[in-house]
Write a protein that holds these residues in place. Structure first.
Motif, PDB file in Angstrom:
ATOM      1  N   LYS A 179      12.617   0.496  -2.911  1.00  8.86           N
ATOM      2  CA  LYS A 179      11.224  -0.287  -2.333  1.00  8.86           C
ATOM      3  C   LYS A 179      10.908   0.326  -1.010  1.00  8.86           C
ATOM      4  O   LYS A 179      11.682   1.194  -0.157  1.00  8.86           O
ATOM      5  CB  LYS A 179      11.892  -1.596  -1.843  1.00  8.86           C
ATOM      6  N   ARG A 187       7.358  -2.855  -4.193  1.00  7.17           N
ATOM      7  CA  ARG A 187       8.703  -3.525  -4.605  1.00  7.17           C
ATOM      8  C   ARG A 187       9.626  -3.095  -5.521  1.00  7.17           C
ATOM      9  O   ARG A 187      10.733  -3.195  -5.599  1.00  7.17           O
ATOM     10  CB  ARG A 187       8.139  -4.984  -5.137  1.00  7.17           C
ATOM     11  N   THR A 188       9.164  -2.071  -6.378  1.00  7.28           N
ATOM     12  CA  THR A 188       9.948  -1.388  -7.411  1.00  7.28           C
ATOM     13  C   THR A 188       9.227  -0.115  -7.892  1.00  7.28           C
ATOM     14  O   THR A 188       7.919  -0.201  -8.133  1.00  7.28           O
ATOM     15  CB  THR A 188      10.411  -2.199  -8.687  1.00  7.28           C
TER      16      THR A 188
END
Length: 337
Positions: A253, A266-267
């Motif tokens: 992240k 976020r990913t």
């Protein structure tokens, strides 16, 4: 179409499985030889049968194979210098697992050997080849979020390698062979991405690293604060922090804060979640490994520059070692860049 003939030296590192698959199936690459040095020689032999590659018990025989033009070295870290130097002496281009070596002196020897032999040397740091971070880098360089001020990242928080079934990863728990535990294993990816995203190097490092979760004889997780020369402050957490039942095999992240905007990654990998008796994260694409192999292959075939050099990897190691020193002493440390 001209293909680059690869040999893989050792399956001690679990990344060898993914790199073998990408190399064997690549449009510009061919997997022609595998050696069974170090841990998991049985796996190496099975993989050679799987891909129709020639199997050698030891890397010296593989390096004497004139059909091998380049090698991916995935042997235990304490043997990186030994094997990489010999590969250079035999005129093989080198894709070397991270970290480059256990110490800066050995890193210098690897770099020197590659330059003397006129071969390419590259390290595979994955995050900068993921699509979200490539886009983030483009936006930062274009000034879309203004001057970069702050980065917070969980860079490669994973399950401990020894949890991998069917593979002997015990060497990761021997500091003389690995150089460190979870932080040494995973933080180099984050450090490389920070150097790449900022276009800068840190002047100070403060870190806390330790065996905090599993009671291993080596550290399992750590956090470092890096103060960059141009003012960016970065907080990096990395290690083996994910439990056996956690749905993420790997977690990355990034929170990138600029004066005029904020990027929330976020990913780094495209994924979806399967919910049944337990949740499982499935990654349907891994462009990072393809990008690493493709960029290295292109540099060799076209005699161009690799995107991540031995010098880059040495800086990376210097920062990691500074973090460990800071954790031991409780003091801020200046990396030996």
């Amino acid at each position: 179409m001209r293909k680059l003939n690869f040999g893989i030296i050792s399956y001690a590192h679990p990344h060898a499985l993914r790199f073998a698959s990408v190399i064997a199936r690549g449009k510009r690459t061919k997997l022609v030889a595998i050696s069974g040095d170090g841990s998991n020689s049985d796996v190496a032999r099975a993989e050679a049968r799987k891909y129709g590659a020639k199997f050698y018990k030891g890397y010296e025989a593989l390096l004497r194979d004139e059909n091998v033009e380049a090698v991916y070295i995935a042997i235990e870290t304490y043997r990186h210098r030994e094997v990489a130097v010999r590969a250079a002496e035999e005129g093989k281009h080198i894709l070397l697992e991270k970290p480059i070596a256990l110490n800066l002196k050995d890193a210098d020897e690897v770099i020197k050997a590659a330059k003397k032999a006129g071969v390419k040397l590259m390290l595979p740091f994955n995050p900068r080849f993921t699509e979200p971070l490539v886009k983030a880098k483009e936006m930062i360089d274009a000034g879309e979020i203004g001057a970069l001020e702050y980065i917070q990242t969980i860079s490669e928080n994973v399950k401990p390698p020894i949890f991998l079934q069917g593979l002997d990863m015990g060497w990761f728990l021997d500091v003389k062979k690995s150089g460190g535990g979870g932080f040494m294993d995973t933080a180099p990816h984050g450090v490389d991405s920070l150097l790449w995203l900022t276009g800068d190097v840190p002047k100070k490092v403060y870190a806390d690293i330790g065996s905090k979760i599993y009671g291993f004889p080596v550290d399992d997780i750590g956090t470092a604060v890096l103060e960059f020369k141009k003012g960016v402050l970065a907080v990096l957490t990395a290690g083996w922090g994910n439990p056996k039942g956690y749905s993420y095999g790997i977690e990355i992240k990034y929170y990138l804060v600029g004066r005029e905007g904020f990027l929330d990654v976020r990913t780094a990998y495209p994924d979806f979640t399967v919910y049944q008796d337990r949740a499982e994260k499935i990654y349907w694409d891994r462009p990072d490994v393809r990008g690493i192999v493709s960029s290295f292959t292109r540099a060799v075939l076209k005699d161009g520059d690799v995107p991540i050099t031995g010098e880059d990897a040495k800086k990376n190691l210097a920062i990691i070692l500074a973090a460990y020193e800071s954790s031991r002493t409780g003091k801020t440390v200046k990396p030996r860049l």
